[in-house]
Design a protein around this motif. Structure first.
Motif, PDB file in Angstrom:
ATOM      1  N   PHE A  17      66.535  -1.745 -75.689  1.00  0.00           N
ATOM      2  CA  PHE A  17      66.838  -2.745 -76.713  1.00  0.00           C
ATOM      3  C   PHE A  17      65.741  -3.820 -76.764  1.00  0.00           C
ATOM      4  N   ASP A  36      57.998  -7.756 -68.797  1.00  0.00           N
ATOM      5  CA  ASP A  36      58.882  -6.828 -68.088  1.00  0.00           C
ATOM      6  C   ASP A  36      58.316  -6.687 -66.664  1.00  0.00           C
ATOM      7  N   ASP A  62      58.939 -10.922 -63.794  1.00  0.00           N
ATOM      8  CA  ASP A  62      60.278 -10.733 -63.257  1.00  0.00           C
ATOM      9  C   ASP A  62      61.099 -11.918 -63.762  1.00  0.00           C
ATOM     10  N   ALA A  63      62.049 -11.647 -64.652  1.00  0.00           N
ATOM     11  CA  ALA A  63      62.795 -12.736 -65.315  1.00  0.00           C
ATOM     12  C   ALA A  63      63.581 -13.579 -64.319  1.00  0.00           C
ATOM     13  N   ALA A  89      66.258  -9.882 -72.594  1.00  0.00           N
ATOM     14  CA  ALA A  89      66.894  -8.547 -72.624  1.00  0.00           C
ATOM     15  C   ALA A  89      66.759  -7.801 -71.299  1.00  0.00           C
ATOM     16  N   ALA A 140      74.424  -9.697 -75.534  1.00  0.00           N
ATOM     17  CA  ALA A 140      75.844  -9.511 -75.238  1.00  0.00           C
ATOM     18  C   ALA A 140      76.157  -8.022 -75.114  1.00  0.00           C
ATOM     19  N   TYR A 154      77.606  -6.495 -63.267  1.00  0.00           N
ATOM     20  CA  TYR A 154      77.088  -6.452 -64.641  1.00  0.00           C
ATOM     21  C   TYR A 154      78.006  -7.275 -65.554  1.00  0.00           C
ATOM     22  N   LYS A 158      77.301 -10.776 -67.563  1.00  0.00           N
ATOM     23  CA  LYS A 158      77.447 -10.892 -69.021  1.00  0.00           C
ATOM     24  C   LYS A 158      78.420 -12.012 -69.387  1.00  0.00           C
ATOM     25  N   LYS A 189      70.778   3.873 -76.775  1.00  0.00           N
ATOM     26  CA  LYS A 189      70.591   4.715 -75.585  1.00  0.00           C
ATOM     27  C   LYS A 189      71.181   4.002 -74.369  1.00  0.00           C
ATOM     28  N   THR A 191      71.683   2.189 -70.885  1.00  0.00           N
ATOM     29  CA  THR A 191      70.797   1.370 -70.048  1.00  0.00           C
ATOM     30  C   THR A 191      70.211   2.236 -68.933  1.00  0.00           C
ATOM     31  N   ALA A 192      68.961   1.971 -68.598  1.00  0.00           N
ATOM     32  CA  ALA A 192      68.215   2.608 -67.496  1.00  0.00           C
ATOM     33  C   ALA A 192      67.682   4.002 -67.838  1.00  0.00           C
TER      34      ALA A 192
HETATM   35  N1  LIG Z   1      72.229   0.284 -73.600  1.00  0.00           N
HETATM   36  C1  LIG Z   1      73.427  -0.129 -73.990  1.00  0.00           C
HETATM   37  O1  LIG Z   1      74.300   0.657 -74.333  1.00  0.00           O
HETATM   38  C2  LIG Z   1      73.715  -1.617 -74.034  1.00  0.00           C
HETATM   39  C3  LIG Z   1      74.968  -2.029 -74.529  1.00  0.00           C
HETATM   40  C4  LIG Z   1      75.254  -3.399 -74.564  1.00  0.00           C
HETATM   41  C5  LIG Z   1      74.311  -4.318 -74.139  1.00  0.00           C
HETATM   42  N2  LIG Z   1      73.110  -3.887 -73.643  1.00  0.00           N
HETATM   43  C6  LIG Z   1      72.168  -4.899 -73.181  1.00  0.00           C
HETATM   44  O2  LIG Z   1      70.902  -4.723 -73.786  1.00  0.00           O
HETATM   45  C7  LIG Z   1      69.905  -5.288 -72.930  1.00  0.00           C
HETATM   46  C8  LIG Z   1      68.826  -4.255 -72.695  1.00  0.00           C
HETATM   47  O3  LIG Z   1      69.434  -3.158 -72.048  1.00  0.00           O
HETATM   48  P1  LIG Z   1      68.924  -1.666 -72.271  1.00  0.00           P
HETATM   49  O4  LIG Z   1      70.131  -0.815 -72.291  1.00  0.00           O
HETATM   50  O5  LIG Z   1      67.986  -1.610 -73.354  1.00  0.00           O
HETATM   51  O6  LIG Z   1      68.238  -1.455 -70.844  1.00  0.00           O
HETATM   52  P2  LIG Z   1      66.976  -0.578 -70.386  1.00  0.00           P
HETATM   53  O7  LIG Z   1      67.284  -0.112 -69.009  1.00  0.00           O
HETATM   54  O8  LIG Z   1      66.611   0.425 -71.407  1.00  0.00           O
HETATM   55  O9  LIG Z   1      65.823  -1.673 -70.343  1.00  0.00           O
HETATM   56  C9  LIG Z   1      65.919  -2.764 -69.476  1.00  0.00           C
HETATM   57  C10 LIG Z   1      64.519  -3.292 -69.204  1.00  0.00           C
HETATM   58  O10 LIG Z   1      64.666  -4.425 -68.325  1.00  0.00           O
HETATM   59  C11 LIG Z   1      63.613  -4.351 -67.410  1.00  0.00           C
HETATM   60  N3  LIG Z   1      63.886  -5.133 -66.193  1.00  0.00           N
HETATM   61  C12 LIG Z   1      64.539  -4.764 -65.066  1.00  0.00           C
HETATM   62  N4  LIG Z   1      64.493  -5.762 -64.155  1.00  0.00           N
HETATM   63  C13 LIG Z   1      63.812  -6.778 -64.730  1.00  0.00           C
HETATM   64  C14 LIG Z   1      63.428  -8.072 -64.288  1.00  0.00           C
HETATM   65  N5  LIG Z   1      63.720  -8.501 -63.057  1.00  0.00           N
HETATM   66  N6  LIG Z   1      62.727  -8.866 -65.126  1.00  0.00           N
HETATM   67  C15 LIG Z   1      62.384  -8.428 -66.370  1.00  0.00           C
HETATM   68  N7  LIG Z   1      62.719  -7.201 -66.842  1.00  0.00           N
HETATM   69  C16 LIG Z   1      63.422  -6.394 -66.029  1.00  0.00           C
HETATM   70  C17 LIG Z   1      63.464  -2.870 -67.090  1.00  0.00           C
HETATM   71  O11 LIG Z   1      62.191  -2.586 -66.490  1.00  0.00           O
HETATM   72  C18 LIG Z   1      63.612  -2.277 -68.485  1.00  0.00           C
HETATM   73  O12 LIG Z   1      62.364  -2.160 -69.127  1.00  0.00           O
HETATM   74  C19 LIG Z   1      70.618  -5.714 -71.653  1.00  0.00           C
HETATM   75  O13 LIG Z   1      70.926  -7.077 -71.703  1.00  0.00           O
HETATM   76  C20 LIG Z   1      71.891  -4.900 -71.692  1.00  0.00           C
HETATM   77  O14 LIG Z   1      72.911  -5.500 -70.961  1.00  0.00           O
HETATM   78  C21 LIG Z   1      72.796  -2.564 -73.596  1.00  0.00           C
END
Ligand SMILES: NC(=O)c1ccc[n+]([C@@H]2O[C@H](COP(=O)([O-])OP(=O)(O)OC[C@H]3O[C@@H](n4cnc5c(N)ncnc54)[C@H](O)[C@@H]3O)[C@@H](O)[C@H]2O)c1
Length: 280
Positions: A17, A36, A62-63, A89, A140, A154, A158, A189, A191-192
């Motif tokens: 995202f 990232d 690192d956020a 994000a 969110a 998690y 949130k 997609k 997460t992870a």
């Molecule tokens: N995928 C879903 O279905 C979904 C649903 C609801 C909300 N979200 C939210 O969307 C956001 C992005 O999630 P996603 O699913 O795209 O995840 P993702 O795993 O695809 O990407 C997460 C990114 O965060 C990076 N990351 C990890 N540790 C970090 C750190 N310490 N500092 C900076 N970056 C770091 C990772 O390297 C990765 O590139 C998150 O807040 C997640 O909670 C995702």
């Protein structure tokens, strides 16, 4: 171009995202710092965004590291003179029974999910205050108001994001700083899941995931809004994207057009409109 001249920082912009949001912001003219912990994937984001014609730089961040976050904000303002928005994000989401966790794991997850928002806010605050405002946006999820097994930290992270945004919105309004969260509001997609795993996923599965760059248009819309218009609220990208598609960028606002949880939004808007300092 909706965001010409604006400069923004996105955490977690190497994948998923965060990547889609960063790309959408760049496509609408924003200057973007993609950050990232995963440098290889960050380079991939930058290549794609440069191919789009976007103005983008990458920084490893690192956020959960406040000093490092402050350093990125300083670099951004030194380079571009201002910081219009920070989108947080970055996340990790280890699926684990609570009883198998430990103190190190609890706080690591919180320090990225919630700590990243605190650090974004603390780093951007003075800059945004001085320039007369800015947007701070976190992501969110269903876990922002519901619980799931194996996702205890998690979900806690949130929920903490929502509480922080709702509470600080009141104090931040005096400085023109808006704090909001935006959920995907459509299937994306998991997460992870890595780029390699995405490529190996059957098309029948991938086809139900919405393109994160399309959903990123919701962030373009929110960042293009005056900061005094919306704060302390939770939006969903899916309905916003549908509204942009149906009516264009300047769609006529109503809560059902920007969130899946319009009753909560109406309640919150009403709360802020009628807020009195004397209430406990
Ligand atoms: N995928 C879903 O279905 C979904 C649903 C609801 C909300 N979200 C939210 O969307 C956001 C992005 O999630 P996603 O699913 O795209 O995840 P993702 O795993 O695809 O990407 C997460 C990114 O965060 C990076 N990351 C990890 N540790 C970090 C750190 N310490 N500092 C900076 N970056 C770091 C990772 O390297 C990765 O590139 C998150 O807040 C997640 O909670 C995702």
């Amino acid at each position: 171009m909706q965001l010409e001249g604006k400069s923004v920082i996105v955490t977690g912009a190497a994948l998923g995202f965060g990547y889609g949001i960063a790309r959408a912001l760049g496509q609408e003219g924003a200057r973007v710092v993609v950050t990232d912990v995963h440098e290889e994937n960050l380079s991939r984001s930058v290549s794609t965004m440069k191919a789009d014609g976007s103005q983008v730089i990458m920084r490893k961040l690192d956020a959960s590291d406040l000093n490092a976050f402050k350093g990125i904000v300083k670099e951004t303002t030194d380079l571009w003179g201002r910081l219009d928005a920070v989108v947080h994000a970055g996340v990790i989401m280890p699926l684990e029974d609570w009883e198998n966790g430990n103190e190190g794991q609890w706080w690591k997850e919180m320090s990225i999910s919630f700590g990243g928002l605190l650090n974004a806010t603390a780093s951007a605050w003075d800059v945004m205050k001085k320039q007369g405002g800015g947007h701070i946006i976190s992501i969110a999820s269903g876990s922002s108001f519901r619980g799931y097994k194996k996702e205890v930290m998690y979900g806690a992270g949130k929920h903490a994001n929502e509480g922080f945004v709702k509470s600080l919105a009141l104090e931040a309004a005096a400085y023109g700083i808006a704090l909001n969260t935006v959920g995907p509001g459509k299937r994306i997609k998991p997460t992870a899941l890595t780029w390699e795993e995405i490529a190996q996923t059957p098309e029948s599965v991938r086809s139900v995931w919405t393109d994160p760059t399309e959903l990123g248009k919701a962030f373009v819309w929110l960042i293009s809004q005056p900061t005094e218009r919306f704060s302390g609220l939770r939006f969903d990208a899916g309905p916003i994207l549908d509204s942009i598609r149906a009516e264009g960028w300047n769609f006529k606002f109503s809560p059902d057009k920007v969130t899946m949880y319009q009753h909560e939004m109406r309640y919150s808007m009403n709360w802020y409109e009628n807020y009195s300092d004397t209430e406990g």
